[in-house]
Design an enzyme around this catalytic site. Sequence first.
Site, PDB file in Angstrom:
ATOM      1  N   LYS A  35       0.862  -1.185   0.000  1.00 46.39           N
ATOM      2  CA  LYS A  35       0.000   0.000   0.000  1.00 46.39           C
ATOM      3  C   LYS A  35       0.897   1.233   0.000  1.00 46.39           C
ATOM      4  O   LYS A  35       1.957   1.235   0.647  1.00 46.39           O
ATOM      5  CB  LYS A  35      -0.884  -0.032   1.251  1.00 46.39           C
TER       6      LYS A  35
ATOM      7  N   SER B 157      -9.685   1.531   2.922  1.00 45.67           N
ATOM      8  CA  SER B 157      -8.844   2.370   2.089  1.00 45.67           C
ATOM      9  C   SER B 157      -7.779   1.604   1.308  1.00 45.67           C
ATOM     10  O   SER B 157      -7.230   2.122   0.347  1.00 45.67           O
ATOM     11  CB  SER B 157      -8.135   3.413   2.957  1.00 45.67           C
TER      12      SER B 157
ATOM     13  N   SER C 136      -9.859  -0.943   7.054  1.00 46.12           N
ATOM     14  CA  SER C 136      -9.271  -0.661   5.740  1.00 46.12           C
ATOM     15  C   SER C 136      -8.571  -1.833   5.071  1.00 46.12           C
ATOM     16  O   SER C 136      -8.180  -1.736   3.911  1.00 46.12           O
ATOM     17  CB  SER C 136      -8.294   0.511   5.830  1.00 46.12           C
TER      18      SER C 136
END
Lengths: 490, 486, 99
Positions: free
Chosen positions: A82, A157, A181
């Site tokens: 990420k 996210s 997330s």
Amino acid sequence: MSENYIKYANYKEMPAHFKPAHEIRKMIDAKEISEAELMESAVRRSKETNGLLNAFLSINGGAEGFSGVKNSFWAGIPVALKDNIVTKGIKTTAGSKILENYTPIYDATVVQKLKNAGAPIVGKTNMDEFAMGSSTENSAFGVTKNPWDITRVPGGSSGGSAVAVASGLAYMALGSDTGGSIRQPAALCGVCGMKPTYGRVSRYGLIAFASSLDQIGPFTRDALDMAYALDVICGHDPKDSTSSAAPAESFSDFVKKGMDMNGVKIGIPDEYFGDGIEQGVAERVKEAINQFEKMGAKIVSVKLPHTKYAIPVYYLIATAEASSNLSRFDGVKYGFRAAEFKNLKDMYMKTRDEGFGAEVKRRIILGTYALSSGYYDAYYKTAQKARTKIKEDFQAAFSRADLILSPVTPATAFKIGEKTADPLTMYMSDIFTISANLASIPALSIPCGLSGGMPVGLQLSGNYFQEGKMLAAAYEFQKRTDHHLCVAAV
Amino acid sequence: MKYEAVIGLEVHVQLSTNTKIFCSCSTRYSGNEPNTSVCEVCSGQPGVLPVLNAEVLKRAVKTGLALNCSIAKRTKFDRKNYFYPDLPKGYQVSQFDMPICANGYIIVNDGLAEGKKDKKIGITRIHMEEDAGKNVHGSDGKSSFVDYNRAGVPLLEIVSEPDIRTSSEAKEYLEKLKTILKYIDVSDCNMEDGSLRCDANVSVRPAGETKLGTKVEIKNMNSFRGVQKAIDYEIERQIKVCESGSKITQETRLYDEAKAVTLTMRKKEEAFDYRYFPEPDLPPYDIAPKDIDAINSALPELPDAKFARYINEMQLSVYDASLLSNNPSLAAFFDECAAGYKNYKAITNWLLGDISKKMNELGIEDIFSSRIRPENLLEMLVLIDNGTISGKIAKTVVDEIFASGEKSSKIIEKLGLVQISDDGFILKIINEVVAENPKSISDYISGKEAAVGFLVGQIMKKTRGKANPKLVNEMLITELAKLKNA
Amino acid sequence: MISKEEITKIAGLAMLELSENEKAEYSSQLSSLLGYFNEIQDLDLAGVEPTNHALVADNVLREDTAVPSLGQNVVVAGAPATDGKSYRVPAIIETEEQP
Ligand SMILES: [Zn+2]
């Protein structure tokens, strides 16, 4: 219309890019596939699909990562990160314009660990700006699409990381989970995702959203891969004062040993099965409960009475911490600075106004408000106390149950743009995931079937540092079911 | 109307640890290029986390104990949020509601001058925090430049109660604080180089009034003298405002050293709201009673105790005891000498007399950074006592010790400074001098005793000061008496 | 209800220059969010300790031993404006009240 997914009978049938890492490991060791082929394929597929899916913000040139590391499970197996996990010399944006040109000068501890393990990095994945969001629509660099249906969000996210594993672009991807997330996009994309116990994985080098809630965790094809992933990233880090010194067993060994589910008590929180859950989601979760019962588990009812306060508590604490964590983005040291300004204050205000997106600004304002003089006690401090009550709920529940089972999300992936107008609707979709962050407990999401052709996730939570038990139970479930063999047709 | 000033001081001291408070960068960057003693942590890169330096916690406890504070059983850090270029993270890690130490005091006026009474100045709290970087103003007036070498250096903020009434009391408080901190070796405490910084809160009220007046904060004072002058100016200014019937405005004022005035800072539109909240990246710290005991028992003798010992056990004068006990290195030097030599008065006279004078000349502050060592002085004192050298010659020996650091006996030998106590030789010189100065002899015979001094001087001159002055005196008197009676 | 003026003040603390539209939008959104968040005021939290820190062990400390720093060229290189040695910012006015 052809099906949007493919269901394989077993891992053997799967093409290499969909196989779990533990199958790939065997193939590398048997010289059926080379590390170079794996990386070449991952990079090529990532580049080919990125126009459509936008899972990556940057993709590795492809030649790096063959470390020659031996005796490491992850050596040569491509992984994705990420983009809020800092990588020395590789642009890291956290999905924000304010870090558009930021190249970190150090590696996050998890990156160092992956490098030591010889895992090549395919690229950095798309995300909601500073991990603030549940759909990856808040990225400054375009929305990521759900590979099961590109008109839908992948969740967030960590949407890019979920999509990378779901689409066979990486065998494992790291995300960060502050309120769901990792688990929510894992559920919406039909892969496994885990938020470990707070402190299990070092946060050093994770661009902070909410320091007391953030935790790095992996996305994988199945629970055994998850155990291998946790093996490599967990452990005490002298650079993170909040990282746990709790001894980490080998999760993969523990999971491979198998677990007798007879008499394992699985708690079902009444509060999580009320109105507002999509019928297909409720049905898949009930079927999963039945499956566990069939495997010998004892289903018990548990109470989490403060659940309804979790969203306010979460959003007050998370935004307050974020308002402070994001102060360092001021146009002085790195990243974006506004082009025109009258003076120092003007430079700050314009840089931050132009550099941050709408959701980030909204949360900074909310968090600043919750900490400001006259409101601190009513909002921030009250939320911290209510957080204690939520923690106590879980401790009481774990005195009755070994694991807690629930849905991950009230519904399957929603349409892109569907919830952007009203922040509260978006925040409500985190209802089942945020409590684990508030309570600092580990929780994971595994696929448990489809509803309307879209994947549904099942959440298993455990008490502090019970990841081994959770992963073993999840793997026992996967040994007897085939939901994880169902992948998006990319 | 008579007015009384009420003064509280906020002192920041940098701890002289090897490394910064939350990262392992060195604190010894003085004289280096900007931004050379920096890492990802102290430059506030995204994703970094703090880890507390154990030595900072230890020194904070040590300071608290030396300043008579109670030590918190449990302490935590908080974030103080504000934007400023020298603050890399947009917040300062500090302590808000659970400081490491509280409720201490310092005693000032302890015998510095006769007739003054001891006074307790309360210490409200001491807390740990990180220093900010440094802003340097560009020559074009358009830019400033930021250096993070200082960012993250450990600080203690020591906040006094508003117990101080005069500027000289403020100065005494600061001097005493500095002395104590130097005794316990936690900080360099140098106001000129910024390792000790002081802000003052000053208000005035009619004498006898118990309510506090409106307080004004004064910043930007760069020396103890500056603090004293700024406070004096501010008290006078506030009294004038009160006497004119106006009200004091609560504000921050900057001291302008060149003009010796305080000036209003331009105020920002919105009030500062630091939004303190517990630092989630740092766990709380429990301080075990056994750790406190260990630090306490390792504390050196502090100035008040030393002062009392010098007076009560060593019979030094109040003045000498005070001068010595307020100078940690001189006191340590004295104590070392006193361990091997019982004429304490003699040690004190040399230390506070010729040796201090010499240090002043050479601009040496810490006696241990000069060449003289306790054993040099001790040897010299013994040589004076056994008549090998005279007190006068000893002054030459001191000069030479400062220059070469050699042993007193070696210096005496090298420069041929051994005192002449040979009767025959001295008598020979006396006879020469008598023969050469008939006028003085006749003066003496006619009753002018002062002639003796002149003659002694002539004898010492001939022996280049080496003749034993006591012997010279005795023998000369005998010889002169013979002449007188002849 | 959070007024636009309050939003302006909060935005000032957070160093965000918001447009009039943004102020209006945030004022109404935050009002409704906080309206909902006010639910937590109903809880009886007397005597409850706030969770200031997540699951952490106390007393995490580091030895006071220096390690080499990263150095000027590394740290300053990524800054939007520098003189090669220091970060460059618009002039700081010293006589202005500093935080
Ligand atoms: Zn550093």
